[in-house]
Design an enzyme around this catalytic site. Structure first.
Site, mmCIF file in Angstrom:
data_model
loop_
_atom_site.group_PDB
_atom_site.id
_atom_site.type_symbol
_atom_site.label_atom_id
_atom_site.label_comp_id
_atom_site.label_asym_id
_atom_site.label_seq_id
_atom_site.Cartn_x
_atom_site.Cartn_y
_atom_site.Cartn_z
ATOM 1 N N SER A 76 -8.357 12.947 11.313
ATOM 2 C CA SER A 76 -8.202 14.396 11.330
ATOM 3 C C SER A 76 -9.550 15.055 11.051
ATOM 4 C CB SER A 76 -7.204 14.837 10.263
ATOM 5 O OG SER A 76 -7.228 16.244 10.071
ATOM 6 N N TYR A 115 -3.410 15.621 2.605
ATOM 7 C CA TYR A 115 -3.532 15.138 3.976
ATOM 8 C C TYR A 115 -4.995 14.816 4.300
ATOM 9 C CZ TYR A 115 -3.055 15.014 9.077
ATOM 10 O OH TYR A 115 -3.080 14.638 10.390
#
Length: 257
Positions: free
Chosen positions: A149, A162
């Site tokens: 990510s 995350y």
């Protein structure tokens, strides 16, 4: 021409396991690997979505199977690792695409949020990579692909746990590259921009935020699962044997805007 391209990109005779392979980026990658010739196992929690994905790919002539599993616990990860080799045997290619995205305000993140996120997003790639990568090294060939990510590299849109989990994945990728590079096994990471998938459905409820994210790219749009097909086939194929420990940004230029 065809023979030359096959030498670079064909996956015929290879086996692949794709976690999170029934939706989003994982489905886009699973479809690409299967259409490139790999016998592909699609792993996910939802039986109906797995069945639909398998049906679509079989209709297209691909060799695919589905396995239902839950990466939310150590026991579930180990059980899935055993089940996923039943259809086609030990994999030549592992794609870790399954993930969860829990994003409460930072001060409200709980220990359970941390444990759940790190288990699915970081522990599962570690355990699956260790299980399958060891066999790949013994056979002298393997490809491991992680989905990371932007938040492994920069904080935005409430990165929270995350982002930390994806930072761990990129460090894990480098460790795998170091451990098995001399045995013909590569480990690399695909780093998406903002991609329109079920994982970020909540964020997609805000049209202004979606438009702002698209404007941050150099292409002028947000990503789609199909944007990862060619990159995944390259990293899974014979032509990428000298590429390892690398994070490939597939983000429309968002990271360099």
């Amino acid at each position: 021409m065809t023979e030359y391209l096959d030498d670079l990109f064909s996956l015929r005779g290879r086996t692949a396991i794709v976690t999170g392979g029934s939706s989003g980026i994982g489905r886009g990658i699973a479809s690409a690997l299967a259409r490139a010739g790999a016998s592909t196992v699609i792993v996910a929690r939802g039986e109906e979505r797995i069945a639909a994905t398998v049906r679509d790919l079989r209709d297209a002539g691909a060799d695919v199977a589905g396995v239902v599993g839950d990466l939310g616990s150590r026991a579930g990860i180990h059980a899935l690792a055993d089940a996923a080799v039943e259809p086609f045997g030990e994999p030549d290619i592992l794609v870790n695409s399954a993930g969860i995205n829990i994003r409460p305000p930072y001060a409200d993140i709980t220990e359970d949020d941390w444990d759940a996120t790190m288990t699915v997003n970081a522990l599962a790639p570690f355990l699956l990579g260790q299980r399958y990568g060891t066999g790949m090294a013994q056979r002298g060939h393997g490809r491991i692909i992680h989905i990371s990510s932007q938040q492994a590299h920069r904080a935005f849109v409430a990165s929270g746990v995350y982002g930390a989990s994806k930072g761990a994945v990129e460090s894990l990728m480098r460790s795998e590259a170091e451990a098995w590079g001399g045995a013909g096994v590569t480990s690399n990471t695909l780093v998406p921009g903002f991609v329109l998938t079920p994982l970020n459905a909540r964020l997609q409820e805000d049209p202004e935020q979606i438009a702002a994210l698209a404007a941050r790219t150099m292409i002028g749009r947000n990503g789609l699962p199909g944007d990862f097909a060619a990159a995944a086939v390259f990293l899974a194929g014979p032509g990428s044997s000298y590429v390892t420990g690398h994070s490939l940004f597939v983000d429309g230029g968002l990271s360099v805007h």
